[in-house]
Every structure is written in C-alpha cells, then in structure tokens.
Design an enzyme around this catalytic site. Structure first.
Site, short mmCIF file in Angstrom:
data_model
loop_
_atom_site.label_atom_id
_atom_site.label_comp_id
_atom_site.label_asym_id
_atom_site.label_seq_id
_atom_site.Cartn_x
_atom_site.Cartn_y
_atom_site.Cartn_z
N LYS A 126 108.80 -11.11 142.30
CA LYS A 126 109.75 -10.25 143.02
C LYS A 126 108.97 -9.41 144.00
CE LYS A 126 114.20 -9.49 142.79
NZ LYS A 126 115.26 -10.35 142.23
N GLY A 140 130.10 -3.27 144.52
CA GLY A 140 129.40 -3.58 145.75
C GLY A 140 130.28 -4.43 146.65
N PHE A 141 129.73 -4.79 147.82
CA PHE A 141 130.44 -5.73 148.71
C PHE A 141 129.41 -6.60 149.44
CE2 PHE A 141 129.96 -1.65 150.89
CZ PHE A 141 129.32 -2.01 152.06
N GLY A 142 128.27 -6.80 148.78
CA GLY A 142 127.19 -7.58 149.40
C GLY A 142 127.36 -9.07 149.15
N ASN A 143 126.27 -9.78 149.32
CA ASN A 143 126.28 -11.24 149.21
C ASN A 143 126.81 -11.71 147.85
OD1 ASN A 143 124.24 -13.50 147.98
ND2 ASN A 143 125.10 -14.09 149.94
N VAL A 144 126.41 -11.03 146.79
CA VAL A 144 126.78 -11.46 145.45
C VAL A 144 128.28 -11.26 145.21
CG1 VAL A 144 126.45 -10.92 143.00
CG2 VAL A 144 124.47 -11.13 144.50
N ALA A 145 128.78 -10.06 145.53
CA ALA A 145 130.21 -9.78 145.34
C ALA A 145 131.05 -10.71 146.22
CB ALA A 145 130.50 -8.32 145.68
N TRP A 146 130.55 -11.01 147.39
CA TRP A 146 131.27 -11.89 148.33
C TRP A 146 131.47 -13.29 147.73
CZ3 TRP A 146 128.65 -16.08 150.83
CH2 TRP A 146 129.40 -16.73 151.80
N ASP A 197 117.41 -10.56 148.19
CA ASP A 197 117.91 -9.75 147.08
C ASP A 197 118.65 -8.59 147.77
OD1 ASP A 197 117.53 -9.52 143.96
OD2 ASP A 197 117.29 -7.49 144.69
N1 GLU Z 1 117.30 -12.28 144.18
C1 GLU Z 1 117.94 -13.33 143.46
C2 GLU Z 1 117.75 -13.14 141.99
O1 GLU Z 1 117.70 -12.02 141.53
C3 GLU Z 1 117.56 -14.72 143.98
C4 GLU Z 1 116.12 -15.04 143.94
C5 GLU Z 1 115.76 -16.39 144.61
O2 GLU Z 1 116.65 -17.08 145.08
O3 GLU Z 1 114.57 -16.67 144.63
O4 GLU Z 1 117.70 -14.06 141.21
#
Ligand code: GLU
Length: 441
Positions: free
Chosen positions: A118, A230-236, A158
């Site tokens: 990360k 949220g309203f980011g990529n994940v929530a979308w 992320d």
């Molecule tokens: N940030 C995302 C996670 O927490 C994706 C990581 C990735 O695709 O390498 O898993």
C-alpha cells in the site's frame, strides 16, 4: 500484541488491524507448532520494507508545496506486492501499514498470486485543480518509480486516487522508466491497458459477495433498502450493481453529511456521482442541490442514521462506530457488509456479531477490486483484452471462491458463519504456508 504496541506506540489503525487478525487466528495458530517455531506471526505483522520520500510540487499560485510520500511493501510470499495508493490529508505510516497488512490477507483470498502493499501521500486533493493533481502525481512518481515494477510491486488506486490520477502517474512512469507496455499500475484507462470493469469491480464484487451470504440464509438483495457511505469509486460501483440486482440505495454520504434518497438512487444520480468526485469539492450536498425533489441533505449526519435493511460502509476506516451500529439495529437493519477497508470500529463489530446481525469484513467483501486488478495484470502480460462478460464471469467466480473460503474456515458449531474468522484464517493459512515453505528470510 503487547510487544507490537511497545514497538509502535500510537500506530492505532495498524495495531487495530493486527489485533483483529490475531484474535481470529489464535486457535488455528496454536494447532500448528511449526508456525510458532518459524515465528510466522512475528514476521507477518511487520512490513518487509517501507519507502518514505518527500514530494515537492508547485501549486497554481506558483507557491512551492511539499508532501510526504510512502510505499509500504508488506508481504511478497505469494506474489509481487500489490495494493493501492491513497491520497488523503490524514495519511500516516500507521494508516498505510494497516492497509498493507489487510491487503496481504485480502489478496491471498482472491486466489491470485499477489502479495500485499500500500502507498500514498498526505496530499489533500480537496479543492485542487486538475493541473495541480497532475503536477502532484508527476512529482510523486519521480520518487516512486524506482520502487515498483510489474514483477515487483504494482500499485493501483484507493481513496483519492482514481482513473485520472493513475493516468498521470502512468504517464510519468513511462517517461522515467522507458517501459511502455507494462502492467506496472492497474486501474488504467481502457485505451492503454486497463481492464474493462476494473472501475466497477470493487462495488460489483461486494454485491456478489452479499448476494451469496444472503442466499445462505434464504434471502436476496432484491427489494432490500440499503445505505452506502461516501460517493467515490467504491460507492458508485456498489450503487450500480445494487440497483441492477433490485435493491434500493436510499443513502449516500460525504464528510459534510448524508443525502437521503427515499425512492432509491436513479441511474442519472449514479452517473452524477462521477462528476461530484471529479470536482474535488468532496460535498455530498451537491447531489441534493442537483436533485432537490428526490433527495434530502442533512448536514453532520451519517448514512447510519437512515432506516435501512443492510448497511454497506464504503468510504473510510472506522466510519461506523458502536453507537452507529446500535442506531442501525434500532431502525431495523440486520446486516452490515464492509466495503471500505476496516470500515467498522472493533467494538462495533463485536456488538453487531453479538446481537444477531450478519457481518462480513472488508478484506472479503471488497476483494473484487484488487482481484480485477489481478485480472488486468494477466491481460497486460498476455497482451490481450477480455470482454466485459469474460471479466465479469471471472469476478463472479473469484467472489464465490472467497465466500466459500469464509464458509470453510468460519462455520461455527451452531452452523452460523463467522465471516471475520473465516476470512482471516483463510488468508492467514495461505500466506503462512508460503512463508514456511520459503524458509527463514
Ligand atoms: N485499493 C484497493 C484495495 O483496497 C485496490 C487495490 C488494487 O487494485 O491493487 O483493495
């Protein structure tokens, strides 16, 4: 834990993530003296290495700005380091260590050969112009490029890092490394090596996982009222798939408050979430301003105050507290699926599990994102692109395999499934076995 606390005082998120895993694996660990002998736990809780660097860039006013950048290479026992980059003002080594640790277990669950890593920066994208974002990404890559590579360490997005940022980062990597056809980053654009469905994958995978968990107890997502945060990529992505599966998304949120959508989110609103993210304003109120008749904004409130059947934390760690869990249950909620990494506080998880609610942790529920990054790496290595159906089918299979591992390792004496235990033990066993076989290194 005591030794780790003494060594890393104040690294609260990191210590919290480790504590959760150790609690889950204790019994299994004690049945394997060979793990103890090889000091597997002591080795697994520390990252292999951490790179720290200064990132200096010039803002639109011509002022010089400096931030800190990091890459935590946590564990490579089962493959190259893999995990996202987070740009957020609260980023610290503790936060990235917790995320790298979680990523190691999550990636092990995906069935693909990826280790855990990360990275990120305390750069705050809120209020920044597109040019400033580009200059920051370029300056960040000036340092990061020496630490990464397609067989070494493969970053992705992320919080605060989406397709736009990956574009700027990859552009600079190409310039510096003179490597033009590599899978050194994932989450790329569709015309230059990205995988179709990668943007949607975290949310889609989460809904596939939830559907499997609900089927186990004779239910389904259709007709459920759900809250996202949220309203980011994940929530979308989660909103898109939830709607396709017949659920009603009645709440999204931001740091400014909650946006309630009593009749459920529409496709137009889901599309508008992308504009809201691109504006860098970080205000969910913008949704209520755009769709005043169908929504209601309340400042300072979270999604967990809205009556729903199922809650999906999908924004940030520790965003759901014990009091939030109690309020959810009081309002009729019976399941919580974390899509954010460590979205729930530890006491909230214990309370949810102890009070008859279903719970599944982020490292299982959100693993579809990184799994599809793994699929992107495979397509890059083979110089091919799969169709949406091909990627979706593989994602489905992977989520089913993750669910199966949770069932295998998490089924309790009374027949119920402890998804926290299941995910942690399954991830641990795979990484521990690999470390054991590779000797003392
Ligand atoms: N940030 C995302 C996670 O927490 C994706 C990581 C990735 O695709 O390498 O898993």
């Amino acid at each position: 834990m005591a030794a780790l606390q003494a060594k890393h005082p104040g690294e609260n998120e990191y210590l919290q993530a480790v504590q959760e895993v150790l609690e889950s694996i204790e019994d299994v660990y004690n049945q394997h003296p060979e793990f103890e002998k090889a000091k597997i736990v002591e080795r697994m809780v520390e990252p292999d290495r951490i790179y720290t660097f200064r990132v200096t860039w010039v803002d639109d006013k011509g002022q010089i700005q400096s931030n800190l950048g990091y890459r935590v290479q946590f564990n490579s026992a089962i493959g190259p380091y893999k995990g996202g980059l987070r740009f957020h003002k609260a980023v610290t080594p503790s936060m990235l260590k917790f995320l790298g640790f979680e990523q190691t277990f999550k990636n092990a669950l995906t069935t693909l050969p990826m280790g855990g890593g990360k990275g990120g920066s305390d750069f705050d994208p809120v209020g920044k112009s597109n040019d400033e974002i580009m200059r920051f990404c370029q300056a960040f890559m000036l340092e990061l490029w020496r630490c990464i590579g397609p067989d070494e360490d493969v970053p992705a997005g992320d919080v605060g890092v989406g397709g736009r940022e990956i574009g700027f980062l990859d552009g600079m990597y190409r310039k510096l490394a003179r490597q033009y056809n590599t899978g050194v980053l994932t989450g790329k654009g569709m015309t230059w090596g990205g995988s179709i469905l990668r943007p949607e994958a975290t949310g889609y995978g989460a809904m596939y996982f939830a559907q499997l968990a609900l089927e186990k107890v004779g239910k389904s997502l259709a007709g459920q009222r759900i809250a996202l945060s949220g309203f980011g990529n994940v929530a979308w992505g989660a909103a898109k798939k939830a709607k396709q599966l017949g659920a009603k998304v009645v709440a999204i949120s931001g740091p400014d408050g909650v946006c309630e959508i009593p009749d459920g989110i529409t496709d137009e609103m889901i599309d508008y979430m992308l504009d809201m993210r691109a504006s860098n304003r970080n205000k969910v109120e913008d949704m209520a301003v755009k769709y005043p008749a169908a929504t209601k904004f309340t400042a300072g409130k979270k999604s967990w105050a809205i009556p729903v059947d199922i809650a999906f934390p999908s924004a940030f760690q520790n965003e759901l507290s014990l009091a939030d869990a109690q309020e959810l249950k009081k309002n009729g909620c019976w399941a919580v699926f974390e899509i954010s990494n460590m979205g729930c506080q530890a006491d909230a998880i214990h309370w949810i599990q102890g009070n008859g609610m279903m719970f599944a942790p982020g490292k299982a529920v959100n693993a579809g994102g990184v799994a599809t990054s793994g699929l992107e790496m495979t397509q890059n290595a083979e110089h091919i692109s799969w169709t949406a159906d091909e990627v979706d089918e593989r994602l489905h299979h992977i989520m089913a395999a993750i669910h199966e591992q949770c069932v295998k390792f998490g089924t309790q004496a009374d027949g119920s499934i402890d998804y926290v235990k299941g995910a942690n033990i399954a991830g641990f066993m795979k990484v521990a076995q690999a470390m054991l076989e590779q000797g003392i290194i």
